[in-house]
Each structure stands twice: as C-alpha cells, then as structure tokens.
Design an enzyme around this catalytic site. Structure first.
Site, PDB file in Angstrom:
ATOM      1  N   GLY A  39       4.686  10.154  11.366  1.00  0.00           N
ATOM      2  CA  GLY A  39       5.209   9.673  12.645  1.00  0.00           C
ATOM      3  C   GLY A  39       6.231   8.560  12.514  1.00  0.00           C
ATOM      4  N   GLY A  87       0.684  -0.763   5.937  1.00  0.00           N
ATOM      5  CA  GLY A  87       1.165   0.151   6.955  1.00  0.00           C
ATOM      6  C   GLY A  87       0.530  -0.156   8.298  1.00  0.00           C
ATOM      7  N   GLY A  88       1.324  -0.028   9.372  1.00  0.00           N
ATOM      8  CA  GLY A  88       0.793  -0.291  10.703  1.00  0.00           C
ATOM      9  C   GLY A  88       0.530  -1.765  10.920  1.00  0.00           C
ATOM     10  N   ASP A  89      -0.677  -2.089  11.353  1.00  0.00           N
ATOM     11  CA  ASP A  89      -1.103  -3.466  11.600  1.00  0.00           C
ATOM     12  C   ASP A  89      -2.195  -3.821  10.599  1.00  0.00           C
ATOM     13  OD1 ASP A  89      -1.237  -5.792  13.845  1.00  0.00           O
ATOM     14  OD2 ASP A  89      -3.231  -5.373  13.042  1.00  0.00           O
ATOM     15  N   ASP A  97       0.831  -1.199   0.000  1.00  0.00           N
ATOM     16  CA  ASP A  97       0.000   0.000   0.000  1.00  0.00           C
ATOM     17  C   ASP A  97       0.866   1.250   0.000  1.00  0.00           C
ATOM     18  OD1 ASP A  97      -2.351  -1.467   0.112  1.00  0.00           O
ATOM     19  OD2 ASP A  97      -2.446  -1.443   2.291  1.00  0.00           O
ATOM     20  N   ILE A 108      -5.906  -3.372  11.894  1.00  0.00           N
ATOM     21  CA  ILE A 108      -6.373  -2.107  12.468  1.00  0.00           C
ATOM     22  C   ILE A 108      -6.461  -1.078  11.349  1.00  0.00           C
ATOM     23  CG2 ILE A 108      -5.919  -0.266  14.141  1.00  0.00           C
ATOM     24  CD1 ILE A 108      -4.513  -2.268  15.899  1.00  0.00           C
ATOM     25  N   MET A 142      -6.399   8.943   9.869  1.00  0.00           N
ATOM     26  CA  MET A 142      -6.931   9.608   8.664  1.00  0.00           C
ATOM     27  C   MET A 142      -7.913  10.711   9.047  1.00  0.00           C
ATOM     28  SD  MET A 142      -7.450   6.119   6.418  1.00  0.00           S
ATOM     29  CE  MET A 142      -8.082   5.205   7.849  1.00  0.00           C
ATOM     30  N   LYS A 168      -1.225   3.238  -5.462  1.00  0.00           N
ATOM     31  CA  LYS A 168      -1.423   4.345  -6.389  1.00  0.00           C
ATOM     32  C   LYS A 168      -1.248   3.842  -7.804  1.00  0.00           C
ATOM     33  CE  LYS A 168       3.354   5.772  -5.533  1.00  0.00           C
ATOM     34  NZ  LYS A 168       4.212   6.858  -5.087  1.00  0.00           N
ATOM     35  N   ALA A 207      -0.163   2.583  14.005  1.00  0.00           N
ATOM     36  CA  ALA A 207       0.248   3.988  14.049  1.00  0.00           C
ATOM     37  C   ALA A 207      -0.043   4.636  15.393  1.00  0.00           C
ATOM     38  CB  ALA A 207      -0.450   4.766  12.929  1.00  0.00           C
TER      39      ALA A 207
END
Length: 253
Positions: free
Chosen positions: A200, A88-90, A35, A93, A171, A57, A119
């Site tokens: 972050g 990204g992140g988990d 992503d 989630i 977001m 994208k 995040a």
C-alpha cells in the site's frame, strides 16, 4: 555521555507521507537501524555517510531477534551516538516500539518517539476506503493476524463480529482463512466485503476486493505478498478507487 535514540515511524511506504520531523531526522542521521518494512524510497533519504544497520533480515535467518535489537540500540546510545530507529508505519502500532522504549528507559538511554502514519490509515486512504463512514461504521479495530508463537488466533470472535465496526488486520495474509471462518462462525455475514491491500501507498500497490465467504479461495488465487493488509467491513463498499488513477485496483471476477 549517552546519545539519543529516535524511534521514528517511517510510514506505510510512500516517502512523501513522512512527517516533517521524521524527514528531518532521517536526512541528518548518523546511524540508522531499520526493519524490513521500511521502504527503500525512505532509506534513500539517508545521508551517504550514515551507518546503516539492517535488523529486518540476515543471511540464513528471518530477522534479528528482538533482544538483539534492544542490545544494539542500548549499546549505540551508551556509546554516544544519535540513532534513528526506523519502523514501518507507526512505532507504537504493532511495531514493538513500546518494548524498545522500555529497554532504553531502563538502561538510562535518552529516546524520543516520532509518530508515523500507520498502515491502516495510509493504505486505506491510498485505496480510497474510508475506515469510518456515517451510518456505516461507527468504530475501528486494529488487529494483528500474526502470533508470536505461531499458534492459533485467540480473538473473542463474537466481539469482533460487529457489522458496525471496521476491522483492519495487519500481517493477516497467512491467517486469512482462519479470520474469515472465525468471524462467520460468530455471525458476521459471508457477504461482508473485504479489501486486501498489497504494498500500500507504493507504485506497486494492488487493491483486491473479496468477501468473507470468498476470501480463502481468493487469497489462493491472488497470492498477495507481504506487506499486505486486510480491511473487513461495509466501508469497503465505499471505496473510491475508480476515481483515483494512481491506485491499482483489481476487482474480484
């Protein structure tokens, strides 16, 4: 014979926050589907021969539709490939990992979930903000400020307007004014502190401090860019960033 899809949490940006398992799978990936929120520093860990499929994208489009991503993963799995699906992140989630797992299961494709630092945890830590704190915040709620149909936020504002609970909004840049208005309208004080954390855990992190009353104006003034995260609650007053020299901090003036 089908392959296997690894739904891997790539963390909030800093590649050193990857789990050992995620790093091992990335380093040995045959195919990577990723992503737009997966950091370049994480993608740099992929082997040179890895086939990279960017579904975040596409020329002339904001993103590849989820149904198309699902089909890509199923087809790769049925063709016998071992695929690292980077999120990204988990992945579970606000990552739509649950939807992809359901599709893979229905198609008979083997898969495995590899959790990542989300995040909320990663960005809060990088900004020195404790998401819970004795006597300050007894709970934590993770929200998304994005609606799939771009409609109005439909939260139960009175349930969210709890001064003993920290709110983290993923977001949330575009909906910051609506969030602040909804929470204040439900009784949360306009003096409630807010942190906006942009990019972050990366070298470009910017941590901005505001309040519910000033948030809309400050967002216009600062123009934070995605990915940005909002932390709302009294814990923001306990930010330790002055003692963390690797974190950029810009206080409200």
């Amino acid at each position: 014979m089908t392959g296997k899809i690894y739904l891997v949490g790539a963390g909030p940006g800093d590649p050193e926050l990857l789990t050992l398992k995620a790093a091992r799978l990335i380093a040995a990936a045959e195919v990577a589907v990723f992503d737009r929120l997966v950091a370049d520093a994480v993608l740099d860990l992929l082997p040179p021969a890895c086939l990279r499929i960017d579904v975040g994208k596409e020329t002339g489009r904001h993103c590849v539709p989820q149904d198309e991503i699902n089909a890509i993963l199923v087809n790769l799995g049925l063709a016998g490939h071992r695929v690292v699906r980077l999120k990204g992140g988990d992945p579970f989630i606000f990552g739509r990992g649950g939807e992809e797992a359901e599709v893979l299961a229905a198609a008979g494709v083997a898969f495995e979930i590899v959790p990542g630092i989300t995040a909320a945890a990663g960005c809060a830590a990088a900004a020195g903000i404790p998401l819970t704190h004795r006597g300050v915040a007894q709970g934590l709620r993770l929200l998304t400020g994005h609606r799939q149909d771009d409609g109005e936020l439909d939260f139960d504002w009175h349930r969210l307007a709890d001064p003993t609970c920290t709110l983290v909004v993923y977001m949330g840049v575009a909906s910051a004014e609506r969030l602040a208005g909804g929470l204040r309208g439900a009784g949360l004080s306009g003096e409630t502190p807010v942190a906006i954390i942009e990019r972050g855990t990366t070298p470009d992190q910017r941590t901005l401090f505001s309040s519910l009353a000033d948030l809309a104006a400050d967002m216009v003034r600062w123009q934070p860019k995605p990915p940005s995260l909002l932390i709302i609650g009294a814990v923001v007053n306990h930010a330790l960033t002055p003692h963390m020299d690797h974190v950029g901090r810009e206080a409200a003036q």
